[in-house]
Enzyme design. Sequence first.
Site, mmCIF file in Angstrom:
data_model
loop_
_atom_site.group_PDB
_atom_site.id
_atom_site.type_symbol
_atom_site.label_atom_id
_atom_site.label_comp_id
_atom_site.label_asym_id
_atom_site.label_seq_id
_atom_site.Cartn_x
_atom_site.Cartn_y
_atom_site.Cartn_z
ATOM 1 N N SER A 150 0.827 -1.201 0.000
ATOM 2 C CA SER A 150 0.000 0.000 0.000
ATOM 3 C C SER A 150 0.867 1.259 0.000
ATOM 4 O O SER A 150 1.617 1.477 -0.951
ATOM 5 C CB SER A 150 -0.958 -0.044 1.200
ATOM 6 O OG SER A 150 -1.951 0.940 1.085
ATOM 7 N N ASP A 226 -10.004 -5.706 -3.317
ATOM 8 C CA ASP A 226 -9.418 -4.631 -2.518
ATOM 9 C C ASP A 226 -10.361 -3.434 -2.497
ATOM 10 O O ASP A 226 -10.733 -2.903 -3.549
ATOM 11 C CB ASP A 226 -8.067 -4.239 -3.124
ATOM 12 C CG ASP A 226 -7.233 -3.351 -2.235
ATOM 13 O OD1 ASP A 226 -7.797 -2.401 -1.659
ATOM 14 O OD2 ASP A 226 -6.018 -3.592 -2.122
ATOM 15 N N HIS A 259 -7.398 -5.923 0.854
ATOM 16 C CA HIS A 259 -6.207 -5.117 1.127
ATOM 17 C C HIS A 259 -5.486 -5.535 2.402
ATOM 18 O O HIS A 259 -4.506 -4.912 2.790
ATOM 19 C CB HIS A 259 -6.631 -3.646 1.246
ATOM 20 C CG HIS A 259 -5.526 -2.653 1.061
ATOM 21 N ND1 HIS A 259 -4.887 -2.449 -0.146
ATOM 22 C CD2 HIS A 259 -4.927 -1.794 1.935
ATOM 23 C CE1 HIS A 259 -3.965 -1.512 -0.019
ATOM 24 N NE2 HIS A 259 -3.965 -1.105 1.240
#
Length: 281
Positions: A150, A226, A259
């Site tokens: 990320s 995600d 995620h």
Amino acid sequence: MAGKLQKVSESACFGGVQGVYTFASDTCACDMTFGLYLPPQAKDGSVPVLWYLSGLTCTHENAMVKAGAQGWAARHGLALVFPDTSPRGQEVADDAAYDLGQGAGFYVDATQDPWAAHYRMETHVARELPDVVAAHFPLDMDRQGITGHSMGGHGALTLALRNPGRYRSVSAFAPITAPGRVAWGQKALRAYLGGDETAWRAHDTVALIEDGHRLDEILVDQGTADQFLDSGLKPELLAEACRKAGIPLTLTLREGYDHSYFFVATFMEAHVAWAAGRLKA
């Protein structure tokens, strides 16, 4: 010169040692903590290094305990370094939101108040911390790789692009590929670097590639479930930039994955193996 290294903890792990250490950082003007895993092969000499950069809200600890990287690193004989994601402490500027301030350094050197006094995470990760770990542990700093998740994926890609030849292996899990074009990145880059958006391009993977920076190859995994896929990550922009620049990109869309660290842990084996293949060649 950074302050003396202090051991916080050391634990046996897959035949090696998982440690946590802290030191007085000249770069960030506060104490900084990091995790470092030494595989069993380090008992016999220097080993290659894989840097793992974590995402928003994380400390050094999240990936260290959730990503499941140590077993694979032990198998391949790689050290792992888990830096923190920002400076810490009561004297360090912060923000009430999760995506700015402590836990959200975005791996840039801030130029704007009140952040500039401590938020120098690019220099910390790319310069200061490598000097610290090289001075204290049996690491082969000529064989470094970098990965992250990320915001940390953003950091891994931009640091590799901004330091050509430094990292033999570059990969990312669900990276923020174009922070200058999404709300997360725009908020952070404006706060840390100011309102001149041309300055943001030096810390934006897609923009760096558009502006001529190159890597030999990139590995990216991205979950199709995600929750930030369309609003904050935009892997299609990275794919298009790499296509135009002729950069080999292995982008795999993982059906049904979100995620979380469950996603990261599931595909960590592939990223460690990718790094090992390039760091041990």
